[in-house]
Structures are given as structure tokens and as C-alpha cells.
Design a protein around this motif. Structure first.
Motif, PDB file in Angstrom:
ATOM      1  N   ASP A   1      -0.928  12.764  -1.880  1.00 43.41           N
ATOM      2  CA  ASP A   1      -2.007  11.949  -2.417  1.00 43.41           C
ATOM      3  C   ASP A   1      -2.139  12.222  -3.901  1.00 43.41           C
ATOM      4  OD1 ASP A   1      -4.128  10.182  -2.535  1.00 43.41           O
ATOM      5  OD2 ASP A   1      -5.128  11.017  -0.781  1.00 43.41           O
TER       6      ASP A   1
ATOM      7  N   SER B   1       0.825  -1.210   0.000  1.00 40.35           N
ATOM      8  CA  SER B   1       0.000   0.000   0.000  1.00 40.35           C
ATOM      9  C   SER B   1       0.860   1.262   0.000  1.00 40.35           C
ATOM     10  CB  SER B   1      -0.908   0.023   1.229  1.00 40.35           C
ATOM     11  OG  SER B   1      -1.774  -1.084   1.240  1.00 40.35           O
TER      12      SER B   1
ATOM     13  N   LEU C   1      -3.959   0.076  -2.999  1.00 40.24           N
ATOM     14  CA  LEU C   1      -4.826  -0.198  -1.855  1.00 40.24           C
ATOM     15  C   LEU C   1      -4.901  -1.704  -1.671  1.00 40.24           C
ATOM     16  CD1 LEU C   1      -7.750   2.255  -2.720  1.00 40.24           C
ATOM     17  CD2 LEU C   1      -5.795   2.685  -1.224  1.00 40.24           C
ATOM     18  N   ASN C   2      -4.624  -2.160  -0.482  1.00 38.79           N
ATOM     19  CA  ASN C   2      -4.604  -3.590  -0.189  1.00 38.79           C
ATOM     20  C   ASN C   2      -5.855  -3.953   0.594  1.00 38.79           C
ATOM     21  OD1 ASN C   2      -3.838  -6.210   0.092  1.00 38.79           O
ATOM     22  ND2 ASN C   2      -1.932  -5.810   1.198  1.00 38.79           N
ATOM     23  N   SER C   3      -6.769  -4.686  -0.051  1.00 43.14           N
ATOM     24  CA  SER C   3      -8.009  -5.080   0.602  1.00 43.14           C
ATOM     25  C   SER C   3      -8.008  -6.586   0.812  1.00 43.14           C
ATOM     26  CB  SER C   3      -9.204  -4.644  -0.249  1.00 43.14           C
ATOM     27  OG  SER C   3     -10.412  -4.902   0.420  1.00 43.14           O
TER      28      SER C   3
ATOM     29  N   LYS D   1      -1.613   4.898  -6.643  1.00 42.84           N
ATOM     30  CA  LYS D   1      -1.828   4.483  -5.254  1.00 42.84           C
ATOM     31  C   LYS D   1      -2.259   3.022  -5.221  1.00 42.84           C
ATOM     32  CE  LYS D   1      -4.025   7.067  -2.158  1.00 42.84           C
ATOM     33  NZ  LYS D   1      -5.130   7.750  -1.397  1.00 42.84           N
TER      34      LYS D   1
END
Length: 251
Positions: A232, A52, A118-120, A116
Motif C-alpha cells: 500500500d 484499480s 480507486l474506481n468509483s 493507487k
């Protein structure tokens, strides 16, 4: 002219994003408060490296993703070589991204815009600042789809080999650009990406292009990314070649 200008914007330096003074939670820091990019890589609950974060590629690969390859390591089929030379001769005038068409991968990995990760649970999502595109990488054991509807980002599945995430992708659109220089990709393209977070601030990617329709053999490049903590993604707007508005009806 507009298309050329839109494409040229890809080469500008990355602008600071919003919340540039807001510290990212969980970032290791030095005694003076700066992010410690050499700190150990963070890990998830299953003890795998957490990929992430916001990342940007090492400069130099935007126009030629294969710039580090030695002669003979990348050889094109005759038609692909002729197309590549044509794209070089016409500069950016025929670049589909100049008409706001998605870049796809691996091109999104080498344009000078951050992305970016994102680790879900069971899925890795990559948000690309360029053209506000996204990619889903499934980690739940499913196989790649057979005969899928072609997509710019393709279809991706992944598994861990030690601390390296191995991503397999296929199902891409035909007549693609693999970089801003116009290395061609076809619907036969299969990508193998090996992500390894070396430490907190550095992400290595070994990327293998296997496209027998365009190249005589697979070829591999190594890319490096640097973390961008305390920042960001910013909004990216592209309306070149917009053709829908005049066809809308109603109020």
C-alpha cells in the motif's frame, strides 16, 4: 541546500509500505502463492477493465519523460528551450517540489513513488504517494470547465474507447515542471492520456502533451507501470518552506 536535499529524495528507491505481508483480496496467484501478474486483467460490472490497484512506473523516466523520443519529435519554443537549459544547469536548486509544491501531472506519473487508482461510480481517483496529492477523473459525461481556476493537477474528464480509458485534462497552473529535469509546462497545456491494462500486472499509458505556448507541436510518450499487490502507499511528509505556523493565533 534543504531544497536540494528534499528534491534528491525523489531518486531514492521506493520503500516497502505498511501491511506488506497482508494479501490483497482478489489477486490471482500462482501455485506457490505469488501474485500472477500475467493473469487476465480484472473487469468491472460494466465489463470494462478495472484499473484499480497500486502501480509504479518503469524506471528511467523521472528526470526525462521524453527520453525515448527521436530528434525532432519534441521541439520547444525559444523561450521554453532557454528555460529548460537553465533548469538543467541549476540542477535541482530551483525545483518547486524541493519546497513541497505539488508536482502535478504528468510529473506524478514518472516520479519513483507508487500511486493507487480507486474506481468509483462515475469517477476515477488517483492517490499519489508523493506529497500526498490526489487527482479526480470524472467519467460521467461532463465537459472540461471553461476558464477554470488553475490547478496543479488540472481538471480531467474521461471516456472509454473499447478497453482503453481516454483522459482529457486542462486548466493547469503556469510555469510547471513536467518531469524532474524541468521540461516546462504552461497554462495552455492539454494532456491526453490513454490507459490500457494489458493484463493483471501491467498498465500501459500513452501520453500526449499539447502545449503550443511551450512546444512547436504536440509530442507523445509511452509509459509502462507494474502492479504492486500485497502492499500500500505510505505516509509522505513534506514541510519545507512552511510559512503558516508563525502567523497562527490563539491556543
Amino acid at each position: 541546500m534543504k531544497a536540494a536535499i528534499a528534491t534528491a529524495l525523489l531518486f531514492v528507491a521506493v520503500a516497502p509500505a505498511q501491511w506488506i505481508k497482508y494479501p490483497t483480496p482478489g489477486v490471482p496467484r500462482t501455485s506457490d502463492g505469488h501474485p500472477n501478474l500475467s493473469a487476465p486483467a480484472p473487469r468491472t460490472a460494466n465489463e470494462k477493465p478495472d484499473l484499480s490497484g497500486v502501480w509504479v512506473v518503469e524506471p528511467g523516466y523521472t528526470s526525462n519523460i521524453a527520453k525515448d523520443l527521436k530528434p525532432g519529435e519534441l521541439t520547444m519554443q525559444p523561450w521554453a528551450a532557454a528555460l529548460y537549459q537553465h533548469r538543467q544547469d541549476t540542477a535541482s536548486r530551483e525545483d518547486p517540489q524541493g519546497h513541497c509544491v505539488l508536482s502535478g501531472v504528468p510529473r506524478e506519473n514518472v516520479v519513483p513513488y507508487p500511486f493507487k487508482i480507486l474506481n468509483s461510480n462515475g469517477i476515477l481517483v488517483i492517490l499519489y504517494e508523493a506529497l500526498h496529492s490526489y487527482r479526480q477523473i470524472y467519467m460521467d459525461g461532463r465537459a472540461l470547465p471553461e476558464n477554470p481556476n488553475p490547478a496543479w493537477m488540472g481538471y480531467s474528464v474521461a471516456h472509454w474507447e473499447g478497453d482503453t480509458l481516454v483522459v482529457q485534462s486542462s486548466g493547469f497552473v503556469d510555469d510547471n515542471w513536467l518531469d524532474n529535469g524541468g521540461h516546462p509546462g504552461t497554462e495552455a497545456l492539454r494532456l491526453t492520456e490513454k490507459f490500457h491494462r494489458r493484463d493483471f500486472g501491467h498498465l500501459d499509458l500513452q501520453l500526449t502533451v499539447d502545449d503550443p505556448k511551450a512546444y512547436t507541436k504536440p509530442w507523445t510518450v509511452n509509459l509502462r507501470f507494474t502492479a504492486q499487490p500485497d502492499t500500500d502507499l505510505i505516509e509522505y511528509v513534506c514541510d519545507e518552506n512552511e510559512k503558516d505556523l508563525k502567523h497562527l493565533v490563539g491556543k
